[in-house]
Design a protein around this motif. Structure first.
Motif, PDB file in Angstrom:
ATOM      1  N   ASN A 231     -33.089  38.956  37.103  1.00 42.31           N
ATOM      2  CA  ASN A 231     -33.649  37.603  37.166  1.00 42.31           C
ATOM      3  C   ASN A 231     -34.522  37.313  35.959  1.00 42.31           C
ATOM      4  N   TYR A 232     -35.244  38.335  35.497  1.00 39.12           N
ATOM      5  CA  TYR A 232     -36.115  38.134  34.334  1.00 39.12           C
ATOM      6  C   TYR A 232     -35.277  37.751  33.108  1.00 39.12           C
ATOM      7  N   VAL A 233     -34.182  38.480  32.884  1.00 41.61           N
ATOM      8  CA  VAL A 233     -33.331  38.166  31.735  1.00 41.61           C
ATOM      9  C   VAL A 233     -32.736  36.769  31.888  1.00 41.61           C
ATOM     10  N   LYS A 234     -32.246  36.447  33.079  1.00 42.70           N
ATOM     11  CA  LYS A 234     -31.624  35.134  33.299  1.00 42.70           C
ATOM     12  C   LYS A 234     -32.617  34.000  33.096  1.00 42.70           C
ATOM     13  N   GLU A 235     -33.885  34.254  33.418  1.00 40.46           N
ATOM     14  CA  GLU A 235     -34.906  33.216  33.258  1.00 40.46           C
ATOM     15  C   GLU A 235     -35.301  33.007  31.803  1.00 40.46           C
ATOM     16  N   HIS A 236     -35.044  34.007  30.946  1.00 40.40           N
ATOM     17  CA  HIS A 236     -35.525  33.926  29.574  1.00 40.40           C
ATOM     18  C   HIS A 236     -34.416  33.850  28.529  1.00 40.40           C
ATOM     19  N   ILE A 237     -33.175  33.678  28.950  1.00 39.86           N
ATOM     20  CA  ILE A 237     -32.118  33.358  27.997  1.00 39.86           C
ATOM     21  C   ILE A 237     -31.794  31.872  28.128  1.00 39.86           C
ATOM     22  N   LYS A 238     -30.991  31.372  27.211  1.00 36.77           N
ATOM     23  CA  LYS A 238     -30.655  29.952  27.210  1.00 36.77           C
ATOM     24  C   LYS A 238     -29.402  29.685  28.050  1.00 36.77           C
ATOM     25  N   TRP A 239     -29.373  28.490  28.607  1.00 33.38           N
ATOM     26  CA  TRP A 239     -28.227  28.029  29.394  1.00 33.38           C
ATOM     27  C   TRP A 239     -27.824  26.644  28.887  1.00 33.38           C
ATOM     28  N   ARG A 240     -26.582  26.294  29.085  1.00 41.15           N
ATOM     29  CA  ARG A 240     -26.152  24.932  28.790  1.00 41.15           C
ATOM     30  C   ARG A 240     -25.286  24.440  29.937  1.00 41.15           C
ATOM     31  N   ALA A 241     -25.171  23.154  30.057  1.00 40.21           N
ATOM     32  CA  ALA A 241     -24.404  22.563  31.160  1.00 40.21           C
ATOM     33  C   ALA A 241     -23.090  22.018  30.636  1.00 40.21           C
ATOM     34  N   GLU A 242     -21.994  22.475  31.224  1.00 44.44           N
ATOM     35  CA  GLU A 242     -20.671  21.952  30.887  1.00 44.44           C
ATOM     36  C   GLU A 242     -20.296  20.912  31.942  1.00 44.44           C
ATOM     37  N   ILE A 243     -20.077  19.701  31.496  1.00 45.42           N
ATOM     38  CA  ILE A 243     -19.777  18.604  32.415  1.00 45.42           C
ATOM     39  C   ILE A 243     -18.375  18.096  32.143  1.00 45.42           C
ATOM     40  N   LYS A 244     -17.465  18.379  33.054  1.00 45.77           N
ATOM     41  CA  LYS A 244     -16.103  17.864  32.945  1.00 45.77           C
ATOM     42  C   LYS A 244     -15.862  16.936  34.131  1.00 45.77           C
ATOM     43  N   SER A 245     -14.614  16.829  34.563  1.00 44.28           N
ATOM     44  CA  SER A 245     -14.318  15.951  35.688  1.00 44.28           C
ATOM     45  C   SER A 245     -14.807  16.530  37.005  1.00 44.28           C
ATOM     46  N   GLY A 246     -14.979  17.877  37.043  1.00 46.40           N
ATOM     47  CA  GLY A 246     -15.423  18.528  38.267  1.00 46.40           C
ATOM     48  C   GLY A 246     -16.932  18.681  38.298  1.00 46.40           C
ATOM     49  N   PRO A 247     -17.422  19.603  39.146  1.00 45.76           N
ATOM     50  CA  PRO A 247     -18.864  19.834  39.264  1.00 45.76           C
ATOM     51  C   PRO A 247     -19.462  20.375  37.967  1.00 45.76           C
ATOM     52  N   ARG A 248     -20.716  20.106  37.776  1.00 40.22           N
ATOM     53  CA  ARG A 248     -21.461  20.597  36.624  1.00 40.22           C
ATOM     54  C   ARG A 248     -21.456  22.125  36.641  1.00 40.22           C
ATOM     55  N   LYS A 249     -21.225  22.765  35.490  1.00 44.23           N
ATOM     56  CA  LYS A 249     -21.164  24.214  35.388  1.00 44.23           C
ATOM     57  C   LYS A 249     -22.217  24.719  34.405  1.00 44.23           C
ATOM     58  N   GLU A 250     -23.075  25.639  34.888  1.00 45.30           N
ATOM     59  CA  GLU A 250     -24.120  26.198  34.035  1.00 45.30           C
ATOM     60  C   GLU A 250     -23.571  27.437  33.316  1.00 45.30           C
ATOM     61  N   ILE A 251     -23.704  27.474  32.002  1.00 49.82           N
ATOM     62  CA  ILE A 251     -23.148  28.559  31.193  1.00 49.82           C
ATOM     63  C   ILE A 251     -24.285  29.289  30.473  1.00 49.82           C
ATOM     64  N   PRO A 252     -24.440  30.597  30.699  1.00 51.47           N
ATOM     65  CA  PRO A 252     -25.484  31.354  30.007  1.00 51.47           C
ATOM     66  C   PRO A 252     -25.029  31.789  28.620  1.00 51.47           C
ATOM     67  N   GLU A 253     -25.978  32.027  27.723  1.00 55.04           N
ATOM     68  CA  GLU A 253     -25.598  32.462  26.384  1.00 55.04           C
ATOM     69  C   GLU A 253     -25.061  33.891  26.392  1.00 55.04           C
ATOM     70  N   ILE A 254     -25.451  34.703  27.383  1.00 50.50           N
ATOM     71  CA  ILE A 254     -24.925  36.056  27.565  1.00 50.50           C
ATOM     72  C   ILE A 254     -24.337  36.124  28.968  1.00 50.50           C
ATOM     73  N   PRO A 255     -23.131  36.661  29.147  1.00 45.73           N
ATOM     74  CA  PRO A 255     -22.518  36.688  30.485  1.00 45.73           C
ATOM     75  C   PRO A 255     -23.400  37.398  31.509  1.00 45.73           C
ATOM     76  N   VAL A 256     -23.622  36.747  32.635  1.00 43.21           N
ATOM     77  CA  VAL A 256     -24.484  37.301  33.678  1.00 43.21           C
ATOM     78  C   VAL A 256     -23.935  38.611  34.223  1.00 43.21           C
ATOM     79  N   GLU A 257     -22.614  38.712  34.362  1.00 40.86           N
ATOM     80  CA  GLU A 257     -22.019  39.951  34.878  1.00 40.86           C
ATOM     81  C   GLU A 257     -22.266  41.117  33.931  1.00 40.86           C
TER      82      GLU A 257
END
Length: 445
Positions: A231-257
């Motif tokens: 959670n600490y890493v996820k809170e301190h890296i950058k995210w962006r929102a991809e908005i297409k025809s479907g639901p908004r998708k949050e994309i992290p700069e480093i893959p969460v998995e």
């Protein structure tokens, strides 16, 4: 054509049984596992093996009688290319192993006698390996029962455990985490709170450890530490929102998995006899996850990335427990999974040996503030997780008389971290100090 490797040996027939036993010992001392095939020649050609009524028994007895410490291999008949062959499958974690009184190690497709110095190293490594089996000073009353219940829920859902939770003692016993009535150290780090060791986490302003913006220390069992560090890493890296025809998708700069896998492996494979803890460091250009457990000298991280590495478990009991709840995939797949997740989104990741341990280093992409990308005709804008400086700015707006001590209490930052962020706000001319440090107040510009 079949090929030999560091964990596979071919023998034309059981006439070479003694050499096969030596090969098993060499593979166990190098990789903790190995297979020998009777009925395949050195060049990989399947020639078949005559199998009589006592053949399997004689092969098994030769392995059991001539290897110390004792191992109990799986010996079976296999049909390969329509011909009968015998396959020995051996596993062991109690190196050094000896065949006919001598120790060997696997080097490529050869078996080399071990020097006294290497035998001593293996014995020292064995002592480290057995740390998890030592008796803990913790008692059954120190076990976090809800943590075990949650663990069992996950393990049952994964279908890797076929029994249900009854009570703390019986569940730990079935998991192999008790010595009689006493907890092992593996049980302590897995299910006891609080734990003596910790996970350090920090955010740095630049590319080195000179100026930090935030520093935290997490305590708890392995599962709690993993969640907090992730959670600490996820809170301190950058995210962006991809908005297409479907639901908004949050994309992290480093893959969460990839982050999840790296943190899990860091906790699973660390050297718990070492008082130094695990660390997460978020730099301007990268995120480092440090594990105080050195990578085996005879192995190369790249072998694991390519899928050719064989797992040597420092903490096999801890690893087995985490595997059953799907918190790790046990068999040497961690580095490959991390690499593949990053490669899929073109993120560079490095696996670094350091003197005191091992580091997984994720290179951060150069996302600019307010960056926009056109995807599918819709605007993609960067969304950064709430910055520490913005938290402080918000506190000052609400309460201009707030003190540094009060900001520390509300944010969990150190005094040095508070001072750095206040200076940043002043340099940006967003706030100014009116009056003395004591008795004055902040003014939002």
């Amino acid at each position: 054509m079949h090929r030999e490797s560091e964990t596979i040996e071919f023998k034309r027939s059981t006439a070479e049984l003694k050499e096969a036993v030596v090969a098993i010992v060499a593979m166990l001392n190098k990789h903790g596992q190995g297979e020998v095939y009777f009925g395949i020649s050195d060049d990989g050609k399947v020639v078949g093996q005559d199998i009589g009524r006592m053949t399997i028994k004689d092969v098994t007895q030769a392995v059991v009688d001539n290897i110390e410490p004792k191992i109990y291999p799986k010996v079976e008949t296999h049909q390969i290319e329509g011909k009968n062959c015998i396959v020995i499958e051996a596993h062991g974690i109690n190196s050094p192993y000896f065949a006919y009184g001598r120790a060997y190690i696997r080097v490529g497709e050869s078996n080399k006698a071990l020097s006294p110095q290497k035998i001593e190293t293996l014995i020292l490594d064995k002592k480290k390996l057995l740390w998890e089996n030592e008796i803990s000073e913790k008692k059954l009353k120190d076990v976090n029962a809800p943590a075990i219940k949650e663990y069992m829920r996950k393990a049952n859902a994964a279908k890797r455990i076929n029994f249900k939770y009854t009570n703390v003692k019986q569940t730990l016993k079935k998991l192999g985490l008790l010595h009689g009535e006493k907890l092992t150290k593996a049980a302590e780090v897995l299910f006891c709170d609080p734990f003596m060791l910790e996970f350090q986490a920090a955010v740095f302003a630049g590319t080195d450890k000179v100026t930090f913006l935030d520093i935290r220390s997490f305590k708890g069992n392995i599962f709690s530490l993993r969640e907090q560090a992730e959670n600490y890493v996820k809170e301190h890296i950058k995210w962006r929102a991809e908005i297409k025809s479907g639901p908004r998708k949050e994309i992290p700069e480093i893959p969460v998995e990839a982050i999840r896998e790296a943190v899990g492996n860091s906790l699973c494979h660390r050297d718990y006899a070492n008082p130094k803890g695990n660390e997460v460091a978020v730099f301007k250009d990268r995120v480092d996850i440090y594990n105080p457990g050195t990578f085996p000298d005879e192995l190369d991280p790249q072998d694991f990335v390519e899928g050719d590495g064989y797992s040597i478990l420092r903490n096999p009991l801890i690893a087995e427990t985490m595997y059953k709840s799907e918190d790790i995939e046990k068999w040497a797949s961690g580095l490959k999974r991390i690499y593949d997740e990053c490669a899929a989104v073109e993120i560079k990741v490095e696996f670094k040996r350091v003197k005191t341990g091992f580091v997984v280093s994720f290179h951060r992409p150069r996302w600019e503030e307010g960056e926009g990308l056109e995807l599918g005709g819709h605007k993609t804008v960067e969304k950064t997780v709430e910055k520490t400086v913005e938290k402080i700015f918000g506190l000052i707006k609400v309460n201009p008389q707030i003190t540094q001590k009060q900001i520390m209490d509300k944010t969990g930052l150190t005094r040095r971290g508070i001072e750095w962020n206040l200076k940043k706000l002043k340099d940006e001319r967003r706030i100014k100090r009116v009056g003395p440090d004591k008795g004055g107040h902040w003014e939002v510009i």
